[in-house]
Write a protein that holds these residues in place. Structure first.
Motif, short mmCIF file in Angstrom:
data_model
loop_
_atom_site.label_atom_id
_atom_site.label_comp_id
_atom_site.label_asym_id
_atom_site.label_seq_id
_atom_site.Cartn_x
_atom_site.Cartn_y
_atom_site.Cartn_z
N GLU A 1 1.97 6.95 -6.55
CA GLU A 1 0.94 7.80 -7.14
C GLU A 1 1.58 9.58 -6.73
O GLU A 1 1.20 10.20 -7.70
N ALA B 1 2.28 1.79 -3.34
CA ALA B 1 1.14 2.48 -4.35
C ALA B 1 1.05 3.94 -3.93
O ALA B 1 0.88 4.49 -4.99
N ASN C 1 0.91 -1.41 0.11
CA ASN C 1 0.00 0.03 0.10
C ASN C 1 0.89 1.14 -0.10
O ASN C 1 0.36 2.06 -0.62
#
Length: 157
Positions: free
Chosen positions: A61, A57, A54
């Motif tokens: 981003e 990610a 997570n």
């Protein structure tokens, strides 16, 4: 469609150094956490692995967002600054017409905004409401709590 991101020269340098840090340091840190978590075995019940993935990610981003901002960066032009009209990069001294309080805001692109320090985005209600106004004008700005009325006392860089 991607929109222009107005930045000062310092803001541009900060975006570039932030991107470099995210790519070179943070990516390595997150990859190491994933590698360690993989060593714990069974991925179906591996909270450390899920958390690291997570984080990866979110990092990717943030990198993509920073790269997009740099692609669309427009340097604020200090040479052609008109001290009679509020524009991105202006420092504006205002008087609240309701209570007489004086405030000062610097209007920058959203990438550099820090409202707690009086540095506001050109996209914020107050920032966008001041753009294009002239020295001495009264700006009526709609905000969630009603309408603010500010007289423009000074415009500088």
């Amino acid at each position: 469609m991607e929109k222009d991101v107005f930045v000062t020269a310092d803001g541009l340098k900060k975006l570039e150094s932030d991107l470099e840090y995210l790519k070179s340091v943070r990516r390595r840190e997150v990859a190491e956490r994933i590698k360690i978590a993989l060593g714990y075995g069974d991925l179906s019940e591996n909270a450390e692995y899920d958390q690291a993935k997570n984080e990866q990610a979110q990092l990717e981003e943030k990198i993509a967002k920073t790269e997009m901002m740099l692609r669309n960066a427009k340097l604020i032009d200090d040479e052609n600054f008109d001290k009679n009209i509020v524009s991105v990069g202006s420092k504006v001294k205002l008087r609240d017409e309701e209570n007489g309080d004086e405030e000062e805001f610097t209007i920058v692109g959203s990438a550099e905004a820090n409202p707690f320090e009086g540095i506001i985005s050109n996209e914020s209600p107050i920032g966008s409401g001041l753009l294009g106004k002239k020295l001495g004008d009264i700006a009526e700005i709609e905000v969630p709590s009603g309408i603010l009325r500010y007289q423009i006392l000074n415009i500088s860089r």
